[in-house]
Design a protein around this motif. Structure first.
Motif, PDB file in Angstrom:
ATOM      1  N   THR A  20      -2.844  16.736   7.307  1.00 44.54           N
ATOM      2  CA  THR A  20      -2.445  17.256   6.093  1.00 44.54           C
ATOM      3  C   THR A  20      -1.510  18.251   6.260  1.00 44.54           C
ATOM      4  O   THR A  20      -1.115  18.633   7.330  1.00 44.54           O
ATOM      5  CB  THR A  20      -3.691  18.294   5.715  1.00 44.54           C
ATOM      6  OG1 THR A  20      -4.056  18.818   6.744  1.00 44.54           O
ATOM      7  CG2 THR A  20      -4.992  17.463   4.964  1.00 44.54           C
ATOM      8  N   ASP A  21      -0.644  18.424   5.189  1.00 44.74           N
ATOM      9  CA  ASP A  21       0.403  19.296   5.447  1.00 44.74           C
ATOM     10  C   ASP A  21       1.486  18.981   6.344  1.00 44.74           C
ATOM     11  O   ASP A  21       1.777  19.881   7.365  1.00 44.74           O
ATOM     12  CB  ASP A  21       0.101  20.806   5.517  1.00 44.74           C
ATOM     13  CG  ASP A  21      -0.619  21.396   4.333  1.00 44.74           C
ATOM     14  OD1 ASP A  21      -0.308  20.701   3.171  1.00 44.74           O
ATOM     15  OD2 ASP A  21      -1.595  22.093   4.567  1.00 44.74           O
ATOM     16  N   GLU A  40      19.259  23.554   4.997  1.00 40.98           N
ATOM     17  CA  GLU A  40      18.498  23.673   3.543  1.00 40.98           C
ATOM     18  C   GLU A  40      18.099  24.800   3.018  1.00 40.98           C
ATOM     19  O   GLU A  40      17.943  25.828   3.886  1.00 40.98           O
ATOM     20  CB  GLU A  40      17.311  22.567   3.627  1.00 40.98           C
ATOM     21  CG  GLU A  40      16.226  23.111   4.424  1.00 40.98           C
ATOM     22  CD  GLU A  40      15.226  21.862   4.650  1.00 40.98           C
ATOM     23  OE1 GLU A  40      15.387  20.707   4.275  1.00 40.98           O
ATOM     24  OE2 GLU A  40      14.074  22.084   4.878  1.00 40.98           O
ATOM     25  N   ARG A  58      -1.436  24.298   2.744  1.00 43.80           N
ATOM     26  CA  ARG A  58      -2.338  24.761   1.599  1.00 43.80           C
ATOM     27  C   ARG A  58      -3.603  24.911   1.961  1.00 43.80           C
ATOM     28  O   ARG A  58      -4.250  23.806   2.802  1.00 43.80           O
ATOM     29  CB  ARG A  58      -1.963  23.681   0.550  1.00 43.80           C
ATOM     30  CG  ARG A  58      -0.830  23.714   0.043  1.00 43.80           C
ATOM     31  CD  ARG A  58      -0.127  22.395  -0.874  1.00 43.80           C
ATOM     32  NE  ARG A  58      -0.128  21.308   0.083  1.00 43.80           N
ATOM     33  CZ  ARG A  58      -0.026  20.094  -0.164  1.00 43.80           C
ATOM     34  NH1 ARG A  58       0.473  19.888  -1.695  1.00 43.80           N
ATOM     35  NH2 ARG A  58       0.308  19.023   0.508  1.00 43.80           N
ATOM     36  N   GLY A 103       3.862  16.635   5.513  1.00 44.53           N
ATOM     37  CA  GLY A 103       5.144  16.410   4.734  1.00 44.53           C
ATOM     38  C   GLY A 103       5.269  15.055   4.585  1.00 44.53           C
ATOM     39  O   GLY A 103       6.276  14.347   4.383  1.00 44.53           O
ATOM     40  N   LYS A 104       4.006  14.255   4.425  1.00 46.32           N
ATOM     41  CA  LYS A 104       3.915  12.842   4.079  1.00 46.32           C
ATOM     42  C   LYS A 104       4.491  12.314   2.713  1.00 46.32           C
ATOM     43  O   LYS A 104       5.258  11.630   2.636  1.00 46.32           O
ATOM     44  CB  LYS A 104       2.547  12.330   4.188  1.00 46.32           C
ATOM     45  CG  LYS A 104       1.929  12.243   5.483  1.00 46.32           C
ATOM     46  CD  LYS A 104       0.500  12.085   5.642  1.00 46.32           C
ATOM     47  CE  LYS A 104      -0.371  12.707   4.738  1.00 46.32           C
ATOM     48  NZ  LYS A 104      -0.493  14.106   4.976  1.00 46.32           N
ATOM     49  N   SER A 105       4.247  13.000   1.619  1.00 50.50           N
ATOM     50  CA  SER A 105       4.774  12.820   0.515  1.00 50.50           C
ATOM     51  C   SER A 105       6.072  13.114   0.264  1.00 50.50           C
ATOM     52  O   SER A 105       6.701  12.381  -0.569  1.00 50.50           O
ATOM     53  CB  SER A 105       3.801  13.857  -0.723  1.00 50.50           C
ATOM     54  OG  SER A 105       2.343  14.021  -0.295  1.00 50.50           O
ATOM     55  N   THR A 106       6.498  14.089   0.952  1.00 55.50           N
ATOM     56  CA  THR A 106       7.844  14.436   0.861  1.00 55.50           C
ATOM     57  C   THR A 106       8.758  13.533   1.429  1.00 55.50           C
ATOM     58  O   THR A 106       9.946  13.151   1.109  1.00 55.50           O
ATOM     59  CB  THR A 106       8.017  15.921   1.406  1.00 55.50           C
ATOM     60  OG1 THR A 106       7.263  16.759   0.919  1.00 55.50           O
ATOM     61  CG2 THR A 106       9.625  16.434   1.119  1.00 55.50           C
ATOM     62  N   LYS A 145       7.344  24.116  -4.846  1.00 56.13           N
ATOM     63  CA  LYS A 145       7.801  24.246  -3.244  1.00 56.13           C
ATOM     64  C   LYS A 145       8.673  23.177  -3.031  1.00 56.13           C
ATOM     65  O   LYS A 145       8.319  21.959  -3.240  1.00 56.13           O
ATOM     66  CB  LYS A 145       6.705  24.316  -2.552  1.00 56.13           C
ATOM     67  CG  LYS A 145       5.826  25.600  -2.648  1.00 56.13           C
ATOM     68  CD  LYS A 145       4.218  25.372  -2.169  1.00 56.13           C
ATOM     69  CE  LYS A 145       3.306  26.405  -2.340  1.00 56.13           C
ATOM     70  NZ  LYS A 145       3.404  26.577  -3.868  1.00 56.13           N
TER      71      LYS A 145
HETATM   72  P1  ATP Z   1      -1.098  16.229   1.979  1.00 53.34           P
HETATM   73  O1  ATP Z   1      -1.988  16.879   3.187  1.00 53.34           O
HETATM   74  O2  ATP Z   1      -1.604  16.769   0.748  1.00 53.34           O
HETATM   75  O3  ATP Z   1      -1.063  14.761   1.993  1.00 53.34           O
HETATM   76  P2  ATP Z   1       1.580  16.106   2.808  1.00 53.34           P
HETATM   77  O4  ATP Z   1       1.660  15.771   4.278  1.00 53.34           O
HETATM   78  O5  ATP Z   1       1.826  14.939   1.999  1.00 53.34           O
HETATM   79  O6  ATP Z   1       0.289  16.831   2.126  1.00 53.34           O
HETATM   80  P3  ATP Z   1       3.733  17.452   1.040  1.00 53.34           P
HETATM   81  O7  ATP Z   1       2.842  17.239   0.010  1.00 53.34           O
HETATM   82  O8  ATP Z   1       4.949  16.564   1.648  1.00 53.34           O
HETATM   83  O9  ATP Z   1       2.746  17.427   2.451  1.00 53.34           O
HETATM   84  O10 ATP Z   1       4.312  18.872   1.397  1.00 53.34           O
HETATM   85  C1  ATP Z   1       3.440  19.957   1.432  1.00 53.34           C
HETATM   86  C2  ATP Z   1       4.198  20.948   0.358  1.00 53.34           C
HETATM   87  O11 ATP Z   1       5.431  21.473   1.161  1.00 53.34           O
HETATM   88  C3  ATP Z   1       4.869  20.437  -0.985  1.00 53.34           C
HETATM   89  O12 ATP Z   1       4.657  21.578  -1.735  1.00 53.34           O
HETATM   90  C4  ATP Z   1       6.308  20.287  -0.766  1.00 53.34           C
HETATM   91  O13 ATP Z   1       7.166  20.256  -1.795  1.00 53.34           O
HETATM   92  C5  ATP Z   1       6.618  21.244   0.337  1.00 53.34           C
HETATM   93  N1  ATP Z   1       7.754  21.070   1.108  1.00 53.34           N
HETATM   94  C6  ATP Z   1       7.731  19.932   1.997  1.00 53.34           C
HETATM   95  N2  ATP Z   1       8.884  20.027   2.755  1.00 53.34           N
HETATM   96  C7  ATP Z   1       9.553  21.154   2.374  1.00 53.34           C
HETATM   97  C8  ATP Z   1      10.673  21.738   2.712  1.00 53.34           C
HETATM   98  N3  ATP Z   1      11.563  21.299   3.635  1.00 53.34           N
HETATM   99  N4  ATP Z   1      11.077  22.993   2.294  1.00 53.34           N
HETATM  100  C9  ATP Z   1      10.312  23.607   1.288  1.00 53.34           C
HETATM  101  N5  ATP Z   1       9.144  23.096   1.074  1.00 53.34           N
HETATM  102  C10 ATP Z   1       8.860  21.749   1.587  1.00 53.34           C
END
Ligand code: ATP
Length: 429
Positions: free
Chosen positions: A126-127, A19, A293, A129-132, A59
């Protein structure tokens, strides 16, 4: 971190199962297109050769299963290629869910437990990638014709509406990589704060309301019942955060728990859910691409999100400014304040605050820059159990003329005069 200074056109060749990870510059959008091969952004396939414009700060990753060439025009904060990703394990989860959906659909006439498709909950710090991951699972399912329900319980960095809300919406098409989730008729409840500790009981009550409404909708809709749901949660996993994860699993009757990037949380959940044989707890690796973040960045992201609500992602909405009399609107706050004066309580009892109590708020300068929810409640005592129509933003309070000026995303009368206030504010920038 490589910083590209001048806008350039650049081609990137991606090998299979790799990727391209991109952070768009802070002040300039990025154009990108798929030149050849096949590629997807978080589960949604890229159309061949079509230029897509990504807004500043976004991102994301362009992933390819079989190889692709990508062309980019513009500056980025970062862009690099990675060939180690957890995508194979994620798509394997999708395949298992797919099997369960098919089985649920096949037995949809029986109406029993078996006609229920997978109810997936994604948890992790946090961070991680749950939402992703939620997004990929939804887009892959939608690509195969399912209409899974997305439930977002993240009041901090949620992806359905604005911060401070929990929401659900059916996903009928793969999620647009630029626009995000399309918001035709989301079911939204207003919590009004960005941390659950502000009023844990209210948070739980709203989660329960949301779950009950969805349950009712599923009863009459075999298609969405079989497609199941994907539930995204907050990154708060310690103490009360952990308790809220268990509460969500229980309330939504989740039967697949995906734990991202934390061994400890995985083993805790596996242990407490051991007595529920129909619940699978699965550990998944966090992607190295997830961008961390800081709390400051999170706060900024929340502010952008509110801006987007009123102005659109590409500044393509023109919010409407409205003026009302103080007497036209009724503002309420949920929780806080003692339930009864000490004198009215039995001796020795503490006047505990009732977390679900609804109290009227006087309109004064304190409402300036506050984001309020427009409740669908018919009566004030229905406010906690009612979903919301949308949000308004207070831009002026004129005490002399007793007038209130507020912004709405579109023109037209408010669907109700009952407004809910929390601690959510926004400074237009
Ligand atoms: P939160 O703690 O806020 O719930 P989260 O665990 O849901 O965060 P995400 O929102 O999925 O985390 O991911 C954090 C950021 O990283 C987002 O901006 C997402 O677009 C980015 N991101 C996730 N996976 C990738 C990847 N493989 N390559 C580049 N960016 C990514």
């Amino acid at each position: 971190t490589a910083v590209t200074a001048t806008p350039t056109i650049k081609q990137v060749k991606l090998e299979r199962e790799s990727e391209l990870r991109i952070e768009v510059a802070n002040d300039m959008p990025l154009r990108l297109r798929l030149l050849n091969g096949t590629a997807e952004i978080f589960g949604t396939e890229l159309p061949p050769e079509m230029w897509l414009t990504f807004p500043p700060r976004l991102k994301f990753a362009v992933f390819t299963w079989y190889g692709a060439t990508i062309e980019m025009e513009g500056t980025t904060e970062t862009d690099y290629t990675a060939d180690e990703t957890p995508m194979v394990s994620y798509v394997n989860v999708h395949a298992v869910l797919e099997g369960r959906r098919n089985r649920a659909k096949a037995s949809s006439s029986s109406g029993s437990e078996t006609s229920q498709g997978p109810r997936v909950i994604v948890v992790g710090p946090t961070d991680s990638g749950k939402s992703t991951l939620s997004r990929m699972l939804l887009s892959w399912a939608a690509k195969q014709g399912w209409k899974p329900t997305y439930v977002d319980l993240d009041i901090g960095q949620g992806s359905i509406t604005i911060p401070g809300c929990i929401a659900a919406t059916p996903i009928e098409l793969p999620i647009d990589p630029v626009e995000g989730i399309s918001l035709e008729m989301p079911l939204v409840y207003f919590y009004g704060h960005t941390t659950p500790s502000q009023n844990v009981d209210l948070y739980k009550a709203l989660v329960k309301e949301l779950a009950q409404i969805l349950e009712r909708q599923f009863t009459g809709n075999a298609e969405s019942r079989a497609a199941g749901m994907v539930i995204n949660t907050m990154g708060w996993i310690e103490g009360v955060g952990y308790e809220l994860i268990l509460h969500a699993i229980d309330t939504f009757n989740a039967n697949v728990v995906l734990v991202l990037g934390q061994e400890k949380l995985f083993s805790m959940l596996r242990d407490v859910l051991r007595n529920k044989p129909n619940v699978d707890v699965v550990k998944l690796q966090k992607s190295g691409g997830v961008v961390s973040r800081t709390s400051k960045v999170r706060q900024k992201a929340r502010s952008y999100r509110i801006r987007e609500y009123f102005y659109g992602i590409a500044n393509d909405l023109s919010p409407h400014s409205n003026i009302a009399n103080f007497s036209d609107l009724f503002v309420y706050r949920i929780g806080g304040g003692p339930q009864a004066p000490r004198s009215a309580l039995p001796i020795g009892a503490d006047p505990v605050a009732n977390p679900l109590r609804v109290t009227a708020v006087n309109i004064d300068r304190d409402l300036l820059h506050v984001v309020l929810a427009v409740s669908y409640a018919q009566e004030p005592d229905q406010i906690v159990s009612s979903n919301i129509a949308g949000l308004i933003y207070i831009t002026d309070i004129d005490l002399q003329r007793r007038k209130i000026t507020y912004l709405t995303p579109t023109a037209g009368d408010l669907p109700s005069k009952y407004l809910i206030m929390g601690t959510l504010t926004w400074l237009e920038t």
